[in-house]
Scaffold this motif. Structure first.
Motif, short mmCIF file in Angstrom:
data_model
loop_
_atom_site.label_atom_id
_atom_site.label_comp_id
_atom_site.label_asym_id
_atom_site.label_seq_id
_atom_site.Cartn_x
_atom_site.Cartn_y
_atom_site.Cartn_z
N LEU A 1 16.59 16.01 -49.07
CA LEU A 1 17.27 16.15 -47.78
C LEU A 1 17.59 14.76 -47.25
O LEU A 1 16.76 13.86 -47.32
CB LEU A 1 16.36 16.90 -46.80
N LEU A 2 18.78 14.60 -46.69
CA LEU A 2 19.17 13.33 -46.09
C LEU A 2 19.16 13.47 -44.57
O LEU A 2 19.85 14.33 -44.02
CB LEU A 2 20.56 12.91 -46.57
N LEU A 3 18.37 12.62 -43.92
CA LEU A 3 18.31 12.60 -42.47
C LEU A 3 19.12 11.40 -41.97
O LEU A 3 18.68 10.26 -42.07
CB LEU A 3 16.87 12.51 -41.98
N PHE A 4 20.33 11.68 -41.49
CA PHE A 4 21.19 10.62 -40.95
C PHE A 4 20.69 10.25 -39.56
O PHE A 4 20.30 11.13 -38.76
CB PHE A 4 22.64 11.10 -40.88
N MET A 5 20.71 8.97 -39.26
CA MET A 5 20.23 8.49 -37.97
C MET A 5 21.28 7.58 -37.34
O MET A 5 21.73 6.60 -37.96
CB MET A 5 18.90 7.76 -38.14
N VAL A 6 21.65 7.91 -36.11
CA VAL A 6 22.63 7.12 -35.37
C VAL A 6 22.09 6.92 -33.95
O VAL A 6 21.61 7.87 -33.32
CB VAL A 6 24.00 7.83 -35.31
N SER A 7 22.19 5.71 -33.44
CA SER A 7 21.73 5.41 -32.09
C SER A 7 22.63 6.06 -31.05
O SER A 7 23.86 6.10 -31.21
CB SER A 7 21.69 3.89 -31.88
N SER A 8 22.02 6.55 -29.98
CA SER A 8 22.79 7.17 -28.89
C SER A 8 23.68 6.16 -28.19
O SER A 8 24.61 6.53 -27.47
CB SER A 8 21.83 7.79 -27.88
N GLN A 9 23.45 4.87 -28.41
CA GLN A 9 24.26 3.84 -27.77
C GLN A 9 25.50 3.47 -28.56
O GLN A 9 26.27 2.61 -28.14
CB GLN A 9 23.40 2.59 -27.53
N GLN A 10 25.65 4.10 -29.73
CA GLN A 10 26.82 3.84 -30.57
C GLN A 10 27.78 5.04 -30.49
O GLN A 10 27.47 6.08 -29.93
CB GLN A 10 26.38 3.61 -32.02
N ASP A 11 28.96 4.86 -31.12
CA ASP A 11 29.89 5.98 -31.26
C ASP A 11 29.35 6.86 -32.39
O ASP A 11 29.48 6.54 -33.57
CB ASP A 11 31.28 5.44 -31.62
N VAL A 12 28.72 7.97 -32.00
CA VAL A 12 27.96 8.78 -32.95
C VAL A 12 28.84 9.31 -34.07
O VAL A 12 28.50 9.20 -35.26
CB VAL A 12 27.24 9.94 -32.23
N GLU A 13 29.97 9.91 -33.73
CA GLU A 13 30.85 10.49 -34.77
C GLU A 13 31.34 9.42 -35.73
O GLU A 13 31.38 9.61 -36.94
CB GLU A 13 32.03 11.21 -34.12
N TYR A 14 31.78 8.28 -35.19
CA TYR A 14 32.30 7.21 -36.05
C TYR A 14 31.21 6.73 -37.02
O TYR A 14 31.47 6.58 -38.22
CB TYR A 14 32.80 6.04 -35.20
N GLU A 15 30.02 6.48 -36.50
CA GLU A 15 28.94 5.96 -37.34
C GLU A 15 28.53 6.97 -38.41
O GLU A 15 28.30 6.60 -39.57
CB GLU A 15 27.73 5.59 -36.48
N TYR A 16 28.45 8.23 -38.03
CA TYR A 16 28.08 9.27 -38.99
C TYR A 16 29.11 9.35 -40.12
O TYR A 16 28.76 9.38 -41.31
CB TYR A 16 27.95 10.62 -38.28
#
Length: 336
Positions: free
Chosen positions: A240-255
């Motif tokens: 399983l891959l758990l993607f992690m993106v900070s709430s202070q970034q552009d979430v969709e773009y980073e993902y």
């Protein structure tokens, strides 16, 4: 202990012993026939899986590995002793290649599984094998064969249930530390994590799973930028891959940027189940995300610093892992 996920070694298997040229000589047997024994086989060089190991560090310091030669044959058809095998113990998830051709020689995935990476030479036949009605006193025997020689490369792909995928400073190390008690280095600058870290996550009812913190990926990592692709291979063995993106970034773009890097490295990585954790929610007003997101996988908003939604994330991961296990069992049943 330092982590090492690569080793390059020159290996030489043992050569076979020579067959013996000998004739039976006894007081009352003046014309004894040939009785030269066979040479022993040379030792192999073998990789063996050891579930207690989690690094290739020991092999980093063994540049040359040799198995022993077989002994020569003796009189009375005595066979020479076989050479001793040289066994290199490696962690599960080790893949071995021929260094010059990059040919894949095999992969170790189970405890005590073995791969012969250099075959020892066969021992030569003694002269008693060459007797015949027309040549009753053969005065020749075979030499032993040479053992194989090659340079090998060993790569370790971490075996973990869950792999953390994110850009530097997404909070991966903090999450692993909060969930498992592991102590990875944590700081607010890129590439704090320079090597993978493993942690065992414990849930109620004795449920556990293993999580791997992979060093942060940057855009165009598949082309060698940043830390390059040297760590992307660890993702290959995660269920399983758990993607992690900070709430202070552009979430969709980073993902989507992370997805692009994985796809550029290996397209089949996108076939793995995925979760998205939006981290550092404690930095948002009332733990509410200020942006709308449209992502087609389960999303959990968390804060490892305050413990917000950490139990929810653990249960979401567990549910996904159970789905993976059910799919695996169903596939095995169909194959039967």
């Amino acid at each position: 202990m330092r982590f090492a996920d690569y080793a390059k070694i020159y290996v030489t298997a043992g050569s076979g012993g020579a067959g013996s040229v000998h004739f039976r000589r006894e007081k009352y047997v003046p014309k004894g026939g040939p009785d030269g024994g066979d040479g022993g086989d040379g030792g192999d060089v073998i990789l063996r899986g050891n579930e207690q190991l989690n690094t290739l560090l020991d092999l980093r310091y063994r540049k040359y590995v040799k198995a022993t030669h077989g002994q020569n044959g003796g009189p009375s058809k005595r066979k020479g002793s076989d050479g001793e095998d040289e066994i290199l113990e490696v962690p599960l998830g080790s893949v071995v290649y021929e260094a010059d051709t990059k040919e894949r020689l095999g992969e170790i995935t189970e405890h005590e599984e073995e791969i012969v990476i250099a075959k020892g030479g066969k021992g030569g036949l003694g002269n008693w094998h060459f007797r015949s009605s027309t040549n009753q006193t053969p005065r020749h025997a075979q030499d032993g064969e040479d053992g194989e020689e090659r340079t090998i490369e060993i790569e370790l792909k971490l075996l973990a249930d869950v792999g953390l995928v994110g850009f530097p400073n997404a909070g991966k190390s903090t999450l692993l530390s909060a969930m498992s008690g592991a102590k990875p280095k944590i700081a607010s600058y890129p590439f704090t994590t320079l090597e993978p870290n493993l942690g065992v996550i414990t849930l109620p009812d004795y449920r556990t799973f293993v999580m791997a913190d992979i060093p942060g990926i940057i855009e165009e990592a598949h082309e060698g930028r940043g830390l390059g692709i040297q760590f992307l291979r660890h993702i290959e063995r995660n269920n399983l891959l758990l993607f992690m993106v900070s709430s202070q970034q552009d979430v969709e773009y980073e993902y989507n940027a992370l997805l692009k890097e994985l796809e550029s490295y290996r397209k089949d990585l996108l076939d793995k189940p995925r979760l998205l954790a939006i981290t550092k929610m404690d930095l948002q007003d009332e733990y509410k995300l200020a942006q709308d997101i449209d992502i087609d996988i389960p999303v959990v908003e968390i804060s490892a610093a305050t413990g917000y939604n950490m139990d929810k994330l653990k249960e979401a991961i567990w549910e996904q892992l159970q789905n993976v296990e059910s799919s695996r069992k169903e596939k095995e049943k169909k194959q039967e």
